[in-house]
Design an enzyme around this catalytic site. Structure first.
Site, mmCIF file in Angstrom:
data_model
loop_
_atom_site.group_PDB
_atom_site.id
_atom_site.type_symbol
_atom_site.label_atom_id
_atom_site.label_comp_id
_atom_site.label_asym_id
_atom_site.label_seq_id
_atom_site.Cartn_x
_atom_site.Cartn_y
_atom_site.Cartn_z
ATOM 1 N NE ARG A 78 1.855 67.267 15.178
ATOM 2 C CZ ARG A 78 1.638 68.415 15.804
ATOM 3 N NH1 ARG A 78 0.612 68.535 16.638
ATOM 4 N NH2 ARG A 78 2.425 69.461 15.603
ATOM 5 C CB SER A 79 -3.081 64.619 8.744
ATOM 6 O OG SER A 79 -2.380 63.402 8.650
ATOM 7 C CE LYS B 104 -3.424 53.762 7.631
ATOM 8 N NZ LYS B 104 -1.947 53.600 7.621
ATOM 9 C CG ASN C 251 -2.245 55.975 3.105
ATOM 10 O OD1 ASN C 251 -2.330 55.641 1.922
ATOM 11 N ND2 ASN C 251 -1.265 56.737 3.540
ATOM 12 C CG ASP D 94 1.009 54.220 4.925
ATOM 13 O OD1 ASP D 94 1.075 55.448 5.148
ATOM 14 O OD2 ASP D 94 0.123 53.501 5.427
ATOM 15 C CB ALA E 40 4.386 40.705 10.996
ATOM 16 C CG ASN F 199 5.558 40.016 14.306
ATOM 17 O OD1 ASN F 199 5.627 41.207 14.611
ATOM 18 N ND2 ASN F 199 4.470 39.301 14.522
ATOM 19 N NE ARG G 19 9.106 30.837 11.899
ATOM 20 C CZ ARG G 19 10.299 31.096 11.400
ATOM 21 N NH1 ARG G 19 11.163 31.832 12.081
ATOM 22 N NH2 ARG G 19 10.673 30.638 10.213
#
Length: 282
Positions: free
Chosen positions: A22-23, A72, A93, A109, A136, A159, A162
């Site tokens: 959507r950027s 990233k 990002n 972010d 996580a 998470n 773990r």
């Protein structure tokens, strides 16, 4: 489309795939709102070609790019410089290309996450109590960084795997404590913020099962998923009378520093922008 330094007013977003992003809609809205005659283009870059294209973009006139999955980590690793936020989160990002060709990596972010909460709920105060974060992955890393910088006194991290949560807790320090995934509902006791940083609840994924009975009245519940905009978790929060914040605002706010850096204007996140960027909007 050049400004005083002679460089074109061009930026973009790199990913593989990228058609879903959507950027471009977001930046086009801001170009119209600010009167800037810029261009923002989607860049579909295969992972094996990323390094080559990345290093070429400054010489092709780009002022910068946003970076999404799966680039990233490489965007940070291959940069000439990196901000403290990018290093702490371990990914980039947002990339700025200096006039001399240097590549500077940043991560917005965490900024976008915190600004979304503050914009949606002006009364939210991070220091008022613990936060419970579910997940996580890369998004959770940014969220932990943002919450710790904002002053949240304690973060409970759950998470499904773990060991990944334990790795994040070790990386971010004593204010982050792991809880078992099966104990996530009980971990909501006293938590003034609950965040879903997993993909559960996203269209095409299973729903997140997260009972909110133990969460105190007045708590804030946020889901970073924005497709659908109203996830099962947010619907459950509203039924309980809790404050609920969707994930679209995080996308919108994380883009502001990039627009400001590349085009010299601080754009606004408003209702018009939200409408333009809603899932399914033209």
């Amino acid at each position: 489309m050049n400004d005083h330094d002679g460089r074109p007013l061009v930026a973009g977003v790199a990913g593989w795939p990228i058609a879903h992003s959507r950027s471009p809609v977001l930046f086009d809205h801001w170009f119209g709102a600010t009167g800037i005659a810029g261009r923002y283009v989607p860049l579909a870059i295969r992972p094996e070609r990323f390094a080559e294209v990345y290093r070429a973009l400054p010489h092709a006139g780009f002022r910068g790019i946003n970076v999404t999955i799966p680039h990233k980590l490489d965007a940070l690793r291959l940069a000439d410089e990196a901000t403290e936020a990018a290093r702490a989160i371990g990914a980039a990002n947002m990339i700025c290309f200096a006039e001399d060709g240097r590549i500077v990596a940043d991560n917005t972010d965490a900024y976008g996450f915190i600004e979304n909460l503050r914009h949606a709920e002006p009364g939210w105060r991070p220091e008022t109590g613990p936060a419970l974060v579910l997940g996580a992955g890369g998004a959770a890393r940014a969220i932990l960084h943002g919450l710790l910088e904002a002053g949240v006194p304690e973060i409970r991290l759950a998470n499904r795997s773990r060991d990944k949560a334990e790795g994040l807790a070790d990386a971010f320090g004593p204010r982050v404590a792991c809880v078992d995934w099966d104990a996530r509902a009980a971990a909501g006791a006293g938590a003034m913020l609950v965040v879903n940083a997993t993909s559960l609840g996203m269209t095409g994924k299973p729903a997140l099962e997260m009972p909110l009975d133990a969460v105190p009245d007045g708590a804030l519940v946020n889901d970073i998923v924005y497709v659908p905009l109203e996830t099962p978790l947010l619907a459950a929060a509203r039924r309980r009378g809790l404050r609920a914040v969707d994930g679209l605002g995080m996308l919108l706010h994380q883009a502001r520093p990039a627009f400001r850096a590349w085009f010299g204007v601080d754009p606004q996140v408003d209702d018009g922008l939200r409408r333009a960027c809603l899932p399914g909007a033209a």
